[in-house]
Design a protein around this motif. Sequence first.
Motif, PDB file in Angstrom:
ATOM      1  N   LYS A 145       0.830  -1.213   0.000  1.00 37.54           N
ATOM      2  CA  LYS A 145       0.000   0.000   0.000  1.00 37.54           C
ATOM      3  C   LYS A 145       0.856   1.251   0.000  1.00 37.54           C
ATOM      4  O   LYS A 145       1.860   1.337   0.704  1.00 37.54           O
ATOM      5  CB  LYS A 145      -0.899   0.031   1.239  1.00 37.54           C
ATOM      6  CG  LYS A 145      -1.791  -1.183   1.401  1.00 37.54           C
ATOM      7  CD  LYS A 145      -2.892  -1.224   0.384  1.00 37.54           C
ATOM      8  CE  LYS A 145      -3.814  -2.392   0.583  1.00 37.54           C
ATOM      9  NZ  LYS A 145      -3.397  -3.621  -0.066  1.00 37.54           N
ATOM     10  N   ALA A 152      -3.658   1.762  -4.592  1.00 40.76           N
ATOM     11  CA  ALA A 152      -3.944   0.996  -3.376  1.00 40.76           C
ATOM     12  C   ALA A 152      -3.189   1.682  -2.246  1.00 40.76           C
ATOM     13  O   ALA A 152      -1.961   1.774  -2.279  1.00 40.76           O
ATOM     14  CB  ALA A 152      -3.497  -0.451  -3.541  1.00 40.76           C
ATOM     15  N   THR A 190      -3.175   3.303   2.104  1.00 38.78           N
ATOM     16  CA  THR A 190      -3.692   3.291   3.465  1.00 38.78           C
ATOM     17  C   THR A 190      -4.898   4.230   3.522  1.00 38.78           C
ATOM     18  O   THR A 190      -5.020   5.147   2.702  1.00 38.78           O
ATOM     19  CB  THR A 190      -2.604   3.757   4.455  1.00 38.78           C
ATOM     20  OG1 THR A 190      -2.184   5.077   4.100  1.00 38.78           O
ATOM     21  CG2 THR A 190      -1.422   2.807   4.461  1.00 38.78           C
ATOM     22  N   PRO A 191      -5.799   4.021   4.473  1.00 32.35           N
ATOM     23  CA  PRO A 191      -7.009   4.854   4.541  1.00 32.35           C
ATOM     24  C   PRO A 191      -6.738   6.348   4.710  1.00 32.35           C
ATOM     25  O   PRO A 191      -7.528   7.170   4.261  1.00 32.35           O
ATOM     26  CB  PRO A 191      -7.765   4.302   5.755  1.00 32.35           C
ATOM     27  CG  PRO A 191      -7.271   2.908   5.913  1.00 32.35           C
ATOM     28  CD  PRO A 191      -5.838   2.932   5.456  1.00 32.35           C
ATOM     29  N   ALA A 200      -8.835  -0.076  -1.881  1.00 38.74           N
ATOM     30  CA  ALA A 200      -8.347  -0.907  -0.782  1.00 38.74           C
ATOM     31  C   ALA A 200      -7.274  -1.884  -1.237  1.00 38.74           C
ATOM     32  O   ALA A 200      -6.329  -2.174  -0.502  1.00 38.74           O
ATOM     33  CB  ALA A 200      -9.503  -1.663  -0.143  1.00 38.74           C
ATOM     34  N   ALA A 201      -7.411  -2.423  -2.457  1.00 37.27           N
ATOM     35  CA  ALA A 201      -6.450  -3.404  -2.953  1.00 37.27           C
ATOM     36  C   ALA A 201      -6.530  -3.460  -4.474  1.00 37.27           C
ATOM     37  O   ALA A 201      -7.566  -3.138  -5.065  1.00 37.27           O
ATOM     38  CB  ALA A 201      -6.739  -4.785  -2.370  1.00 37.27           C
TER      39      ALA A 201
END
Length: 153
Positions: free
Chosen positions: A53, A99, A101-102, A136-137
């Motif tokens: 990520k 992709a 991290t939040p 997310a991915a």
Amino acid sequence: MAGPEQRLAELGLTLPDVVPPVASYTPTVRSGNHVYVSGQLPFVDGKLPATGKVGAEVTPEAAQELAALCALNGIAAVKAEVGDLSAVVRVVKLGGFVASTPDFTGHPGVINGASDLMRKVFGDAGVHARAAVGVAALPLDSPVEVDMIVEVA
């Protein structure tokens, strides 16, 4: 005026072989004067140079370089479809997926790696509409993926 292939050479870049699909799709579809390029991952010699990520395992700067690799793979797919990059009239749209991290919000800067390469290779015809989206991915834990639509003569 230098053409796209000469600009690639001036940048010290060589087009890779078209990356084989990792699922049930084709790298490109031509419909009329448009070539739709499937999502390209930053493969180099069949391998991802980084996974993870952005904002954790991958720095934004490294991700920007990976986005440029995605774009280079997309350019290779266009060439395989049309035979000559001078047939490109315009890079119409580029879609970038990051992709991350939040808490990461620098998606546009990451995808600039792909956008900037398009401008360097195709000149004004490489300036395009764009989306830069955090996800997310991505397939194979790739940090970035890029797709595009190109108008050809």
